[in-house]
Design a protein around this motif. Structure first.
Motif, PDB file in Angstrom:
ATOM      1  N   GLY A 164       0.810  -1.215   0.000  1.00  0.00           N
ATOM      2  CA  GLY A 164       0.000   0.000   0.000  1.00  0.00           C
ATOM      3  C   GLY A 164       0.840   1.261   0.000  1.00  0.00           C
ATOM      4  O   GLY A 164       0.408   2.298   0.485  1.00  0.00           O
TER       5      GLY A 164
ATOM      6  N   GLY B 185       3.110   3.847  -2.519  1.00  0.00           N
ATOM      7  CA  GLY B 185       3.371   4.231  -3.899  1.00  0.00           C
ATOM      8  C   GLY B 185       4.853   4.284  -4.211  1.00  0.00           C
ATOM      9  O   GLY B 185       5.702   4.202  -3.318  1.00  0.00           O
TER      10      GLY B 185
ATOM     11  N   TRP C 138      -0.656   4.774   0.606  1.00  0.00           N
ATOM     12  CA  TRP C 138      -1.957   5.071   0.009  1.00  0.00           C
ATOM     13  C   TRP C 138      -2.950   5.458   1.093  1.00  0.00           C
ATOM     14  O   TRP C 138      -2.878   4.971   2.226  1.00  0.00           O
ATOM     15  CB  TRP C 138      -2.503   3.861  -0.713  1.00  0.00           C
ATOM     16  CG  TRP C 138      -1.722   3.439  -1.917  1.00  0.00           C
ATOM     17  CD1 TRP C 138      -0.831   4.197  -2.626  1.00  0.00           C
ATOM     18  CD2 TRP C 138      -1.766   2.166  -2.555  1.00  0.00           C
ATOM     19  NE1 TRP C 138      -0.328   3.468  -3.667  1.00  0.00           N
ATOM     20  CE2 TRP C 138      -0.887   2.216  -3.648  1.00  0.00           C
ATOM     21  CE3 TRP C 138      -2.461   0.996  -2.301  1.00  0.00           C
ATOM     22  CZ2 TRP C 138      -0.693   1.123  -4.491  1.00  0.00           C
ATOM     23  CZ3 TRP C 138      -2.268  -0.081  -3.142  1.00  0.00           C
ATOM     24  CH2 TRP C 138      -1.391  -0.013  -4.229  1.00  0.00           C
ATOM     25  N   GLN C 139      -3.891   6.292   0.725  1.00  0.00           N
ATOM     26  CA  GLN C 139      -4.954   6.679   1.647  1.00  0.00           C
ATOM     27  C   GLN C 139      -5.750   5.431   2.020  1.00  0.00           C
ATOM     28  O   GLN C 139      -6.103   4.628   1.156  1.00  0.00           O
ATOM     29  CB  GLN C 139      -5.864   7.711   0.986  1.00  0.00           C
ATOM     30  CG  GLN C 139      -6.937   8.233   1.908  1.00  0.00           C
ATOM     31  CD  GLN C 139      -7.702   9.384   1.270  1.00  0.00           C
ATOM     32  OE1 GLN C 139      -7.167  10.145   0.485  1.00  0.00           O
ATOM     33  NE2 GLN C 139      -8.971   9.484   1.606  1.00  0.00           N
TER      34      GLN C 139
ATOM     35  N   HIS D 257      -7.504   4.577 -10.196  1.00  0.00           N
ATOM     36  CA  HIS D 257      -6.762   4.399  -8.947  1.00  0.00           C
ATOM     37  C   HIS D 257      -5.412   5.114  -8.989  1.00  0.00           C
ATOM     38  O   HIS D 257      -4.975   5.660  -7.982  1.00  0.00           O
ATOM     39  CB  HIS D 257      -6.582   2.919  -8.644  1.00  0.00           C
ATOM     40  CG  HIS D 257      -7.863   2.237  -8.301  1.00  0.00           C
ATOM     41  ND1 HIS D 257      -8.619   2.581  -7.208  1.00  0.00           N
ATOM     42  CD2 HIS D 257      -8.546   1.250  -8.932  1.00  0.00           C
ATOM     43  CE1 HIS D 257      -9.700   1.829  -7.160  1.00  0.00           C
ATOM     44  NE2 HIS D 257      -9.691   1.015  -8.198  1.00  0.00           N
ATOM     45  N   GLN D 258      -4.748   5.099 -10.120  1.00  0.00           N
ATOM     46  CA  GLN D 258      -3.455   5.767 -10.262  1.00  0.00           C
ATOM     47  C   GLN D 258      -3.592   7.274 -10.060  1.00  0.00           C
ATOM     48  O   GLN D 258      -2.812   7.883  -9.344  1.00  0.00           O
ATOM     49  CB  GLN D 258      -2.859   5.472 -11.647  1.00  0.00           C
ATOM     50  CG  GLN D 258      -1.554   6.178 -11.943  1.00  0.00           C
ATOM     51  CD  GLN D 258      -0.342   5.556 -11.283  1.00  0.00           C
ATOM     52  OE1 GLN D 258      -0.382   4.450 -10.758  1.00  0.00           O
ATOM     53  NE2 GLN D 258       0.755   6.280 -11.290  1.00  0.00           N
TER      54      GLN D 258
ATOM     55  N   ARG E 174      -4.146   6.619  -5.696  1.00  0.00           N
ATOM     56  CA  ARG E 174      -3.309   5.613  -5.039  1.00  0.00           C
ATOM     57  C   ARG E 174      -2.316   5.121  -6.090  1.00  0.00           C
ATOM     58  O   ARG E 174      -2.492   4.060  -6.687  1.00  0.00           O
ATOM     59  CB  ARG E 174      -4.160   4.472  -4.494  1.00  0.00           C
ATOM     60  CG  ARG E 174      -5.070   4.917  -3.355  1.00  0.00           C
ATOM     61  CD  ARG E 174      -5.857   3.763  -2.766  1.00  0.00           C
ATOM     62  NE  ARG E 174      -6.609   4.188  -1.617  1.00  0.00           N
ATOM     63  CZ  ARG E 174      -7.945   4.261  -1.582  1.00  0.00           C
ATOM     64  NH1 ARG E 174      -8.662   3.941  -2.644  1.00  0.00           N
ATOM     65  NH2 ARG E 174      -8.561   4.660  -0.486  1.00  0.00           N
TER      66      ARG E 174
END
Length: 183
Positions: free
Chosen positions: A51, A53, A59-60, A102-103, A150
């Motif tokens: 999770g 990056g 990531w949140q 998502h990116q 994310r």
């Protein structure tokens, strides 16, 4: 003799041989590009477990507060990541339709039910009908708040170092190990 200049002559033949050898070794980098692609694919897919990056930022978390790592429910996005490469290029592709969402994240949007259908999800509030009975609260549309970015595609600092090590090994640039042609 004391009045004569001190002269240092440099013979460029050695450098020419080295550059010639480097040119020969770099003419077809398809093997190197394929290896970089495989390594970057593995690194990218590993981000789905951590999770985090490629920039090192976590990531949140998921909005449901479950503590689960985002993007891991179906593995569709992770499993849709593949390398492509050629003689002098490599790319990592994310083929799932959700990958870009998502990116990069999304703005808020409306989810509309298909004609003749309704939306429902587990945990949805029940509604009390006119007859006093409770039933699932089916709806025709939902205002989605949007997805946070994310990022999973990208080259991390560790990826960059690994690529450099692969390239040096591929070209055998270590002159001290005797990998360059003799003078």
């Amino acid at each position: 003799m004391a009045d004569e200049p001190l002269i240092l002559q440099v013979d460029a033949d050695q450098a020419k041989r080295w550059f010639g050898e480097l040119h020969r070794r770099s003419a077809d980098l398809s093997g190197l590009m394929a290896q970089i692609g495989e390594d970057l694919t593995e690194s990218t897919q590993a981000r789905f477990d951590t999770g985090i990056g490629p920039d090192g930022v976590a990531w949140q978390p998921l909005a449901d507060g479950s503590g689960r790592t985002p993007l891991n429910a179906t593995h569709r996005t992770r499993d849709g990541i593949h390398p492509l490469s050629g003689v002098d290029w490599v790319e990592i592709r994310a083929d799932s339709k959700q990958a870009r969402w998502h990116q990069e994240g999304t703005d808020p949007y409306v989810i509309q039910a298909k004609p003749g259908k309704a939306l429902f999800w587990p945990g949805m509030q029940m509604r009390t009908g006119k007859d006093g009975k409770e039933s699932p609260g089916f709806v025709k549309k939902v205002n989605h708040p949007g997805l946070p970015a994310r990022p999973f595609l990208g080259i991390s600092e560790a990826d960059g170092e690994a690529i450099e090590q692969l390239a040096v090994a591929w070209l055998e640039l270590d002159a001290e190990a005797g990998n360059l042609p003799p003078a």
